[in-house]
Design an enzyme around this catalytic site. Structure first.
Site, PDB file in Angstrom:
ATOM      1  N   LYS A  14     -17.566  89.216   4.596  1.00  5.45           N
ATOM      2  CA  LYS A  14     -17.663  87.886   3.979  1.00  5.45           C
ATOM      3  C   LYS A  14     -18.513  87.936   2.722  1.00  5.45           C
ATOM      4  CE  LYS A  14     -22.080  87.208   5.411  1.00  5.45           C
ATOM      5  NZ  LYS A  14     -23.259  87.045   4.504  1.00  5.45           N
ATOM      6  N   ASP A  25     -24.059  85.333  11.815  1.00  7.88           N
ATOM      7  CA  ASP A  25     -22.800  85.530  11.099  1.00  7.88           C
ATOM      8  C   ASP A  25     -21.621  85.844  12.013  1.00  7.88           C
ATOM      9  OD1 ASP A  25     -23.989  85.059   8.666  1.00  7.88           O
ATOM     10  OD2 ASP A  25     -24.250  87.174   8.156  1.00  7.88           O
TER      11      ASP A  25
END
Length: 326
Positions: A26, A160
């Protein structure tokens, strides 16, 4: 449940003997960071974008109890894997152990991780491994958990990890684990540049606290992301997005790795619309106009000796790529 206590019973008949799962890295397109809290964490308000650089896990049922891990790497970023733990502290192994508590007959399992996302690079590679392990072991052990249930387990593994399951675009609040999906009409094109050494996320947050103390800055607890970022992503207008991307951790990462400043200047000189440190760094992400511009920038950066890769996003979160029956 500890790895030593996981049963070596055979997998259910409907479950495969081996599965392969991919999960994306990401970029934090926008990252606001609050002050250090009494619990030792920082509140954040971030826009996450899953991009087309994927970690991969092959999970295989074994005849012995426990969880074993091996790691290699491939891909153009030539990710070094020497410092990755292979024991119980590996985040993918922790994910498998956490899921075992929800399985009727959790077998022994071997997790082979293929690294493509830079290690300690600010792109959530370890979190992607954990998300991939959850999806893989869910398939192997036939636990049939929903995505919401897997996300609940993921939130206990790291901030995350839930986004690595979700993928796409999302606003992350709290410590980044309170997610709200967002949309983009068209793909956004980036060029990633990997560094030779990683940065410790706690060290970068600590450097941010030090910088704020030196500058006598009083950071507020972030309550939301910049709406201009979401508007630009919804429209798919890369130039509008280039004007509003930001990362509160960038100054701290530059203090710890000052060479990143020269890299940011180089990328913009070679045609990037904007550049930023991704998350806690040191991976740098350059936003480009379109796929052709990303390809040209990748080639130009490689010609100057950088490990660069063109990617796009959003892409889906952790997904089953292949399954092999017994």
């Amino acid at each position: 449940m500890s790895a030593a206590n996981i049963s070596s019973a055979s997998a259910p008949a409907a479950a495969p003997a081996s599965v392969r799962v991919r999960a994306p890295g990401k970029i934090n397109v926008s990252l606001r960071v609050g002050p250090l809290r009494p619990d030792g964490y920082h509140g954040v308000a971030s826009v996450y974008l899953a991009v087309s650089l994927f970690e991969e896990i092959t999970a295989t049922v074994t005849g012995e109890p426990g969880i074993t891990v091996t790691v290699d790497s491939d891909g153009p970023l030539q990710v070094p894997v020497g410092g990755i733990p292979l024991g119980p502290d590996n985040l993918a192994a922790r994910a498998a152990r956490a899921l075992a508590d929800y399985a009727d007959n959790p077998t022994g399992v071997h997790l082979h991780i293929t690294k493509r996302v830079p290690v300690a690079g600010g792109m959530g590679g370890g979190s992607a491994d954990a998300a991939a392990a959850l999806v893989a072991c869910d398939a192997l052990w036939n636990t049939k958990l929903s995505r919401e249930e897997l996300a609940g387990i993921a939130s206990g593994l790291g901030a995350d990890v839930p986004f690595s399951l979700l993928g796409g675009i999302a606003v992350g609040l709290g410590v980044g684990d309170r997610l709200t999906p967002a949309i983009s009409k068209t793909p956004l094109h980036w060029v990633l540049v990997a560094s030779d050494a990683g940065l410790s996320t706690p060290a970068v947050y600590g450097a941010l606290d030090t910088l704020r103390g030196e500058q006598q800055l009083q950071a507020a607890e972030p309550e939301d992301v910049d709406p201009a970022v979401l508007a630009a992503m919804r429209s798919g207008n890369a130039r509008d997005l280039a004007a509003v991307i930001s990362n509160d951790l960038q100054a701290a990462a530059l203090r710890l790795a000052p060479e990143l400043g020269a890299l940011l200047s180089t990328g913009e000189r070679l045609g990037a619309l904007a550049g930023m440190v991704s998350g806690s760094g040191p991976t740098v992400a350059f936003l480009t106009e379109d796929a052709a511009a990303a390809s040209a920038l990748e080639a130009a950066l490689r010609a100057e000796g950088h490990r660069a890769l063109a990617v796009e996003g959003p892409v889906a979160g952790a997904r089953l790529a292949a399954a092999v029956a017994d």
